[in-house]
Write a protein that holds these residues in place. Structure first.
Motif, PDB file in Angstrom:
ATOM      1  N   GLN A  42       3.990  14.331 -11.567  1.00  0.00           N
ATOM      2  CA  GLN A  42       4.420  14.395 -12.965  1.00  0.00           C
ATOM      3  C   GLN A  42       3.326  14.964 -13.864  1.00  0.00           C
ATOM      4  N   THR A  84       3.888   1.559  -1.272  1.00  0.00           N
ATOM      5  CA  THR A  84       4.485   1.682  -2.609  1.00  0.00           C
ATOM      6  C   THR A  84       3.465   2.228  -3.603  1.00  0.00           C
ATOM      7  N   ALA A  85       2.240   1.703  -3.531  1.00  0.00           N
ATOM      8  CA  ALA A  85       1.181   2.166  -4.427  1.00  0.00           C
ATOM      9  C   ALA A  85       0.865   3.641  -4.178  1.00  0.00           C
ATOM     10  N   SER A  86       0.855   4.038  -2.915  1.00  0.00           N
ATOM     11  CA  SER A  86       0.570   5.441  -2.578  1.00  0.00           C
ATOM     12  C   SER A  86       1.668   6.360  -3.085  1.00  0.00           C
ATOM     13  N   GLN A  87       2.927   5.956  -2.908  1.00  0.00           N
ATOM     14  CA  GLN A  87       4.048   6.762  -3.377  1.00  0.00           C
ATOM     15  C   GLN A  87       4.053   6.877  -4.896  1.00  0.00           C
ATOM     16  N   THR A  88       3.711   5.765  -5.565  1.00  0.00           N
ATOM     17  CA  THR A  88       3.657   5.780  -7.028  1.00  0.00           C
ATOM     18  C   THR A  88       2.577   6.728  -7.520  1.00  0.00           C
ATOM     19  N   ALA A  89       1.424   6.703  -6.834  1.00  0.00           N
ATOM     20  CA  ALA A  89       0.319   7.581  -7.210  1.00  0.00           C
ATOM     21  C   ALA A  89       0.691   9.049  -7.004  1.00  0.00           C
ATOM     22  N   GLU A  90       1.386   9.339  -5.903  1.00  0.00           N
ATOM     23  CA  GLU A  90       1.808  10.715  -5.633  1.00  0.00           C
ATOM     24  C   GLU A  90       2.803  11.197  -6.692  1.00  0.00           C
ATOM     25  N   GLN A  91       3.740  10.316  -7.050  1.00  0.00           N
ATOM     26  CA  GLN A  91       4.727  10.679  -8.073  1.00  0.00           C
ATOM     27  C   GLN A  91       4.054  10.938  -9.418  1.00  0.00           C
ATOM     28  N   GLN A  92       3.032  10.105  -9.725  1.00  0.00           N
ATOM     29  CA  GLN A  92       2.329  10.275 -10.989  1.00  0.00           C
ATOM     30  C   GLN A  92       1.556  11.584 -11.006  1.00  0.00           C
ATOM     31  N   GLN A  93       0.938  11.913  -9.860  1.00  0.00           N
ATOM     32  CA  GLN A  93       0.206  13.170  -9.776  1.00  0.00           C
ATOM     33  C   GLN A  93       1.153  14.356  -9.940  1.00  0.00           C
ATOM     34  N   HIS A 139       0.829  -1.207   0.000  1.00  0.00           N
ATOM     35  CA  HIS A 139       0.000   0.000   0.000  1.00  0.00           C
ATOM     36  C   HIS A 139       0.864   1.258   0.000  1.00  0.00           C
TER      37      HIS A 139
END
Length: 359
Positions: free
Chosen positions: A354, A343-352, A341
């Motif tokens: 970007q 990792t998924a949250s960090q990935t989502a934040e990075q995508q936002q 969870h």
């Protein structure tokens, strides 16, 4: 599930030695006939005590050693004698898989050092923690950790302790979603160290884990029973534990002195004896005996050094319960869930982030 747990006992650990440890194992065996034991210590002493413990004698293996870890031995000294001492051999039994758990009433620092060196920490765990059950005014006991294994802890350590403590509470107390709190100098969100605040933020968001994070609590509320797991660093936890134990002894001593002060007081004692007996049982550390080092690749349970046979039996019972419920697997599953969870949250934040740049 392991149907017949094998428990490696350090027979030379603690104040009572072989007479207390073997008597405790016999009590545990009567409670749980499927238990088996590997007994490490002086064979002559063990055999003598086994004569009065037929249940243990029928399902045990005796391994002789004259080497014991002393109560004042430094961890470095104990490690050098790990291959020959009763404590070290019991832990090695767990490492090899010959036993599923080790129980010792010996030197806590030495036991921690040898267990960590031999068994190593589980993947994903930075530091193991010492957890134990404490009495409360509520319906359940309280799981508290860390109680002295780590004097300084960062945010990640505290979060991992919370995950391990909740798994322990689910295993030993049968709770589906244990109530978890962080020990702090106040209940307000603004109080405490940055590590505590950050750990609280992460735990509040971990609603997918089998626990209920309920914020901070103070030291004077530990015995209320409004939490199932209390998480803290080992420095604060050890001080809190010793304070609780000292206060319990002070209260019982004050009551004893009061009842001995006059004839009227002695008569009052006779009338209140049932209630005082209940208080004594509730505060007796033998009835909550069995701290465990969580986060290792193997189970090691620490008994009070001054435990009586009932206390030893309870520590063995804790070890057997953790073996049967496979607490190591539970901890791994919860940590993997938490990491996924995060990792998924960090990935989502990075995508936002970007997307906002590209937008």
């Amino acid at each position: 599930m392991v149907s017949r747990p094998v428990i490696a006992l350090d027979v030379m650990g603690g104040d009572g030695g072989a007479p207390v440890v073997i008597a405790g194992a016999e009590i545990a065996k009567r409670r749980d006939p499927d238990l088996c034991f590997h007994l490490y210590g002086r064979e002559e002493d063990i055999r003598r005590e086994l004569a009065a413990a037929p249940g243990v004698a029928a399902d045990s293996t005796v391994v002789h050693t004259n080497v014991a870890v002393g109560p004042n031995d430094k961890p470095t000294q104990a490690i050098r004698r790990a291959r020959d001492s009763s404590m070290g051999l019991a832990i090695a039994d767990v490492k090899s898989g010959a036993a599923q758990a080790a129980v010792s009433a010996g030197n806590t620092g030495a036991l921690m050092a040898m267990a960590k060196l031999s068994l190593r920490t589980m993947e994903g765990i930075e530091r193991p923690a010492l957890a134990a059950l404490l009495p409360t005014l509520g319906d359940n006991d309280l799981v508290m950790l860390d109680l002295g294994a780590n004097t300084e802890c960062d945010t990640e350590n505290l979060v991992q302790f919370a995950v391990m403590g909740a798994a322990y509470a689910r295993t030993v107390m049968g709770l589906e979603r244990p109530r978890v709190k962080l020990l702090n100098i106040g209940e307000e969100d603004l109080k405490g160290t940055s590590e505590l605040k950050e750990a609280a933020t992460l735990l509040r968001g971990a609603t997918y884990l089998p626990m209920r994070f309920e914020g901070f609590t103070e030291g004077d509320k530990l015995g209320r029973g409004d939490a199932d797991v209390i998480v803290t660093d080992g420095f604060s936890g050890n001080i809190a534990l010793k304070t609780i134990e000292g206060t319990a002894r002070m209260v019982t001593d004050l009551l004893r002195r009061s009842f001995e002060s006059s004839l009227r007081s002695k008569l009052g004692f006779l009338m209140s004896r049932p209630a005082l007996q209940m208080l004594r049982v509730h505060l007796d550390p033998n009835n909550h005996n069995g701290a465990v080092f969580l986060g290792l690749n193997g189970l090691v349970v620490k008994s009070h050094g001054g435990a009586n046979s009932i206390g030893i039996a309870n520590a063995i019972g804790v070890a057997a319960a953790l073996v049967r419920e496979d607490i190591t697997r539970r901890i791994i599953q919860d940590l993997d869930n938490f990491k996924a969870h995060m990792t998924a949250s960090q990935t989502a934040e990075q995508q936002q982030g970007q997307d906002s740049i590209n937008g």
